[in-house]
Design a protein around this motif. Structure first.
Motif, mmCIF file in Angstrom:
data_model
loop_
_atom_site.group_PDB
_atom_site.id
_atom_site.type_symbol
_atom_site.label_atom_id
_atom_site.label_comp_id
_atom_site.label_asym_id
_atom_site.label_seq_id
_atom_site.Cartn_x
_atom_site.Cartn_y
_atom_site.Cartn_z
ATOM 1 N N SER A 31 0.771 -1.139 -0.303
ATOM 2 C CA SER A 31 0.126 0.085 -0.145
ATOM 3 C C SER A 31 0.799 1.245 0.026
ATOM 4 O O SER A 31 0.763 2.283 -0.647
ATOM 5 C CB SER A 31 -0.939 -0.021 1.234
ATOM 6 N N ALA A 32 1.793 1.183 0.925
ATOM 7 C CA ALA A 32 2.912 2.280 0.977
ATOM 8 C C ALA A 32 3.510 2.652 -0.425
ATOM 9 O O ALA A 32 3.605 3.815 -1.150
ATOM 10 C CB ALA A 32 3.608 2.304 1.868
ATOM 11 N N ARG A 38 7.133 7.447 -6.272
ATOM 12 C CA ARG A 38 8.012 6.925 -7.278
ATOM 13 C C ARG A 38 7.367 6.338 -8.622
ATOM 14 O O ARG A 38 6.387 5.729 -8.727
ATOM 15 C CB ARG A 38 8.646 5.768 -6.623
ATOM 16 N N PRO A 39 8.123 6.995 -9.645
ATOM 17 C CA PRO A 39 7.336 6.583 -11.089
ATOM 18 C C PRO A 39 7.285 5.270 -11.413
ATOM 19 O O PRO A 39 6.456 4.887 -12.296
ATOM 20 C CB PRO A 39 8.537 7.448 -12.049
ATOM 21 N N ALA A 40 8.173 4.418 -10.871
ATOM 22 C CA ALA A 40 8.436 2.841 -11.124
ATOM 23 C C ALA A 40 7.083 2.037 -10.539
ATOM 24 O O ALA A 40 7.045 0.942 -10.746
ATOM 25 C CB ALA A 40 9.627 2.336 -11.065
ATOM 26 N N CYS A 46 4.967 -3.472 -6.915
ATOM 27 C CA CYS A 46 4.657 -3.321 -5.355
ATOM 28 C C CYS A 46 4.368 -4.455 -4.677
ATOM 29 O O CYS A 46 4.534 -4.859 -3.529
ATOM 30 C CB CYS A 46 3.704 -2.092 -5.092
ATOM 31 N N ASN A 47 3.516 -5.472 -5.338
ATOM 32 C CA ASN A 47 2.955 -6.709 -4.677
ATOM 33 C C ASN A 47 4.413 -7.764 -4.469
ATOM 34 O O ASN A 47 4.236 -8.436 -3.564
ATOM 35 C CB ASN A 47 2.042 -7.463 -5.628
ATOM 36 N N CYS A 48 5.247 -7.470 -5.480
ATOM 37 C CA CYS A 48 6.304 -8.422 -5.371
ATOM 38 C C CYS A 48 7.178 -7.839 -4.078
ATOM 39 O O CYS A 48 7.601 -8.801 -3.091
ATOM 40 C CB CYS A 48 7.291 -8.251 -6.636
ATOM 41 N N PHE A 69 8.350 5.164 3.024
ATOM 42 C CA PHE A 69 7.851 5.406 1.512
ATOM 43 C C PHE A 69 7.418 7.034 1.547
ATOM 44 O O PHE A 69 7.524 7.706 0.620
ATOM 45 C CB PHE A 69 7.004 4.450 1.078
ATOM 46 N N ALA A 70 6.691 7.463 2.772
ATOM 47 C CA ALA A 70 6.172 8.648 2.679
ATOM 48 C C ALA A 70 7.156 9.802 3.233
ATOM 49 O O ALA A 70 7.055 10.912 2.691
ATOM 50 C CB ALA A 70 4.997 8.674 3.480
#
Length: 105
Positions: A31-32, A38-40, A46-48, A69-70
């Motif tokens: 979720s974060a 981040r563009p990627a 994110c699941n990986c 992340f924030a």
């Protein structure tokens, strides 16, 4: 020695195949990641990253790391901290990051 055991454990878990079900509930790291600027960042990546987090970090460590992340400066605070709990967390976070780079690229 702990890093070697952790790395071997991560390798075994990831080599054995992690659940990649789209129906799987999102974790705090995923979720974060998706909320980050981040563009990627995308659902697959994110699941990986979440799957690696599940293999390496406790739920509490995931919540702590999701804040990075924030606010990336929080990671620097954890890295530079002299508290033993922060040092132990940082070692696991580095192992998580290395695993995410290796398996999610």
């Amino acid at each position: 020695m702990k890093n070697v055991v952790l790395a071997l454990g991560l390798g075994v878990v990831l080599a054995g195949g992690l659940a990649s079900s789209a129906a799987q509930a999102r974790g705090v790291i995923e979720s974060a990641c998706l909320r980050s600027d981040r563009p990627a960042a995308n659902r697959v990546l994110c699941n990986c990253i979440q799957q690696v987090a599940d293999a390496v970090l406790t739920s509490g460590e995931q919540r702590q790391g999701a804040r990075f992340f924030a606010d990336p400066l929080l990671s620097q605070d954890a890295k530079m901290s002299t508290r033993e709990t922060d040092r132990q967390f940082w070692l696991k976070w580095e192992a998580f990051a290395a695993g995410a780079i290796k398996y999610c690229q």
